[in-house]
Design a protein around this motif. Structure first.
Motif, PDB file in Angstrom:
ATOM      1  N   ASP A  25      45.271  40.238  50.809  1.00 48.60           N
ATOM      2  CA  ASP A  25      44.668  38.945  50.477  1.00 48.60           C
ATOM      3  C   ASP A  25      43.263  39.160  49.914  1.00 48.60           C
ATOM      4  N   ALA A  26      43.001  38.599  48.742  1.00 50.37           N
ATOM      5  CA  ALA A  26      41.785  38.926  47.999  1.00 50.37           C
ATOM      6  C   ALA A  26      40.510  38.623  48.773  1.00 50.37           C
ATOM      7  N   LYS A  27      40.412  37.443  49.349  1.00 50.94           N
ATOM      8  CA  LYS A  27      39.163  37.071  50.033  1.00 50.94           C
ATOM      9  C   LYS A  27      38.936  37.920  51.278  1.00 50.94           C
ATOM     10  N   VAL A  28      40.016  38.227  51.996  1.00 46.63           N
ATOM     11  CA  VAL A  28      39.885  39.052  53.196  1.00 46.63           C
ATOM     12  C   VAL A  28      39.479  40.475  52.821  1.00 46.63           C
ATOM     13  N   VAL A  29      40.095  41.007  51.766  1.00 48.55           N
ATOM     14  CA  VAL A  29      39.779  42.365  51.331  1.00 48.55           C
ATOM     15  C   VAL A  29      38.348  42.443  50.801  1.00 48.55           C
ATOM     16  N   MET A  30      37.929  41.451  50.027  1.00 49.70           N
ATOM     17  CA  MET A  30      36.562  41.483  49.507  1.00 49.70           C
ATOM     18  C   MET A  30      35.545  41.386  50.635  1.00 49.70           C
ATOM     19  N   ALA A  31      35.834  40.597  51.656  1.00 50.52           N
ATOM     20  CA  ALA A  31      34.931  40.523  52.810  1.00 50.52           C
ATOM     21  C   ALA A  31      34.827  41.892  53.485  1.00 50.52           C
TER      22      ALA A  31
ATOM     23  N   SER B 262      35.208  55.217  42.308  1.00 51.54           N
ATOM     24  CA  SER B 262      34.558  54.733  43.516  1.00 51.54           C
ATOM     25  C   SER B 262      35.040  53.329  43.886  1.00 51.54           C
ATOM     26  N   ALA B 263      35.119  52.445  42.906  1.00 51.14           N
ATOM     27  CA  ALA B 263      35.522  51.063  43.164  1.00 51.14           C
ATOM     28  C   ALA B 263      36.968  50.979  43.656  1.00 51.14           C
ATOM     29  N   VAL B 264      37.865  51.722  43.017  1.00 48.47           N
ATOM     30  CA  VAL B 264      39.280  51.715  43.416  1.00 48.47           C
ATOM     31  C   VAL B 264      39.436  52.328  44.808  1.00 48.47           C
ATOM     32  N   ARG B 265      38.747  53.416  45.055  1.00 47.57           N
ATOM     33  CA  ARG B 265      38.824  54.064  46.365  1.00 47.57           C
ATOM     34  C   ARG B 265      38.321  53.124  47.458  1.00 47.57           C
ATOM     35  N   HIS B 266      37.209  52.446  47.194  1.00 43.89           N
ATOM     36  CA  HIS B 266      36.648  51.528  48.199  1.00 43.89           C
ATOM     37  C   HIS B 266      37.587  50.343  48.422  1.00 43.89           C
ATOM     38  N   TYR B 267      38.218  49.873  47.360  1.00 43.93           N
ATOM     39  CA  TYR B 267      39.200  48.791  47.500  1.00 43.93           C
ATOM     40  C   TYR B 267      40.338  49.216  48.427  1.00 43.93           C
ATOM     41  N   LEU B 268      40.868  50.416  48.237  1.00 40.32           N
ATOM     42  CA  LEU B 268      41.965  50.895  49.074  1.00 40.32           C
ATOM     43  C   LEU B 268      41.527  51.059  50.527  1.00 40.32           C
ATOM     44  N   ARG B 269      40.317  51.518  50.755  1.00 39.97           N
ATOM     45  CA  ARG B 269      39.780  51.611  52.110  1.00 39.97           C
ATOM     46  C   ARG B 269      39.709  50.227  52.756  1.00 39.97           C
ATOM     47  N   ALA B 270      39.309  49.240  51.974  1.00 39.34           N
ATOM     48  CA  ALA B 270      39.189  47.876  52.495  1.00 39.34           C
ATOM     49  C   ALA B 270      40.563  47.284  52.806  1.00 39.34           C
TER      50      ALA B 270
END
Length: 410
Positions: free
Chosen positions: A335-341, A319-327
């Motif tokens: 860019d880490a901060k943009v993706v986490m936002a 779930s976490a990896v999939r959501h990261y790729l969607r972001a």
């Protein structure tokens, strides 16, 4: 105004109109996605061969691979690569590998950990190096005083599985408790959360006994629990200690005399113990493979690859990896901060969670489940181990954001 000034002003106006007309007539060109290199690189860092290998280990790697495969192995035309390593449950080894991945190998995000000390080391490093950490370890401090703007916590916490479990069970009428606690920080933290929840819910902790880590003989501790008048015996331990306690409790007949609970239980623990020993045990879990058609379909695909049904950690890594790729896809950058936002903006919708969300403190909020281990006669076959007693909404099992110690919230 003179004729000369008027003519100059009119000329400027005509030039401005011509420029605007040309701009409006030009086709709109989308901004090019921005990446630090030509790949999106994901690392899985966990225990590959030791105590937590069954509940995470190679299974978490496979779960991450399944998430990547759903994207066709690419995001925005960039190849997605997966690397993994064994941190051996040592913070220094985990931090060294994470630093190497971040600084030399171009890894963008590291997920899993399944060990709080390693998780804290990498969480801090990821913040310093503008990378992302997706954490499945238990400590509530990951989204509390240690929170960062480049990390998130999936699956469960010491709060949900300690305090939350005790609050729900006490409210259901199990209002007297006895604690059997492993004598180190992990056990103390869970025991303290349980004690607070029981007391706050109007119950009583009648006693507690502590045992050393890796205790092969639990008989003296179990006899004290058995002689108490408590309705519930809570085992504040995990891994082999929890398994030994449950196994020996069954030999004493304790599981037929009292309700047994534990805060940190995984499907693989029950598989190893067997239903003869584990039946009746209650605990909170974030995932069960046989909950609905969607979880069953995904879990059977996982089983085809691993010959075991997934634990909540392995499902959470997916779930976490999939959501990261969607972001990444939505943000058009790694860019880490943009993706986490963007991860906090998008809902978490997958077979692990429907309508989940990553809160401002980095905590992924989702429903959880109070389950009871089936009796052997109730099971239809291998891995059919849980009865879901209660679905607990995410906003009831996780603490409110107003109580968070996360500096990002304050």
């Amino acid at each position: 105004m003179s004729d000369t000034q008027f003519k100059k002003g009119a000329l400027r106006l005509r030039l401005l109109c011509a420029t605007l007309a040309a701009a409006l007539a030009s086709p709109v060109v989308a901004a090019e996605p921005k990446f630090t290199n030509d790949v999106v690189k994901i690392g899985i860092l966990n225990d590959q061969s030791g105590l937590y290998a069954d509940l995470a280990g190679p299974g978490s790697v496979e779960a991450a691979r399944m998430a990547i495969e759903e994207f066709g192995g690419t995001v925005l035309g960039k190849k997605v690569e997966l690397v993994f390593a064994d941190h051996q449950n040592k913070a220094d080894i985990g931090a060294a590998k994470a630093r190497e991945w971040f600084s030399q190998d171009g890894v963008d995000v590291i997920a899993d950990f399944s060990n709080s000390s390693v998780g804290f080391a990498v969480q801090s490093l990821a913040k310093d190096m503008n990378k992302i950490a997706l954490i499945t370890a238990a400590s509530s401090d990951f989204t509390g005083k240690a929170c960062t703007d480049t990390s998130a916590q999936w699956v469960y916490t010491s709060y949900t599985n300690g305090y939350g479990l005790a609050r729900i069970m006490t409210a259901a009428g199990y209002d007297s408790w006895f604690l059997v606690t492993v004598d180190y920080a992990f056990g103390h933290a869970f025991a303290n959360d349980i004690r607070k929840a029981v007391t706050a819910s109007g119950g009583t902790v009648l006693g507690e006994v502590r045992h050393p880590l890796n205790s092969p003989d639990m008989s003296s501790f179990l006899l004290q629990a058995q002689s108490s008048k408590a309705k519930i015996v809570a085992f504040s331990s995990a891994g082999s200690d929890m398994a030994n306690a449950i196994k020996q409790a069954a030999e004493f007949g304790l599981n037929t005399q009292k309700t047994l609970v534990a805060p940190a239980v995984f499907l693989t623990d029950i598989h190893a113990l067997g239903l003869e020993k584990a039946n009746g045990l209650r605990f909170v879990t974030a995932f069960y493979w046989d909950r609905n058609d969607e979880t069953r379909q995904w879990s059977r695909r996982f089983f085809d690859k691993r010959k075991a049904m997934p634990t909540m950690t392995q499902a959470g890594v997916y779930s976490a990896v999939r959501h990261y790729l969607r972001a990444v896809e939505a943000a058009q950058t790694d860019d880490a901060k943009v993706v986490m936002a963007k991860m906090k903006e998008l809902p978490v919708d997958d077979m692990f969670s429907r309508g989940g969300r990553v809160r401002a403190d980095g905590q992924m909020i989702h429903d959880m489940y109070l389950v009871e281990v089936k009796k052997p006669a109730e099971s239809k076959g291998p891995w059919d181990y849980y009865k879901i007693v209660q679905t607990i909404p995410g906003d009831q099992i996780f603490p409110p954001l107003s109580d968070s110690a996360c500096p990002l919230v304050k």
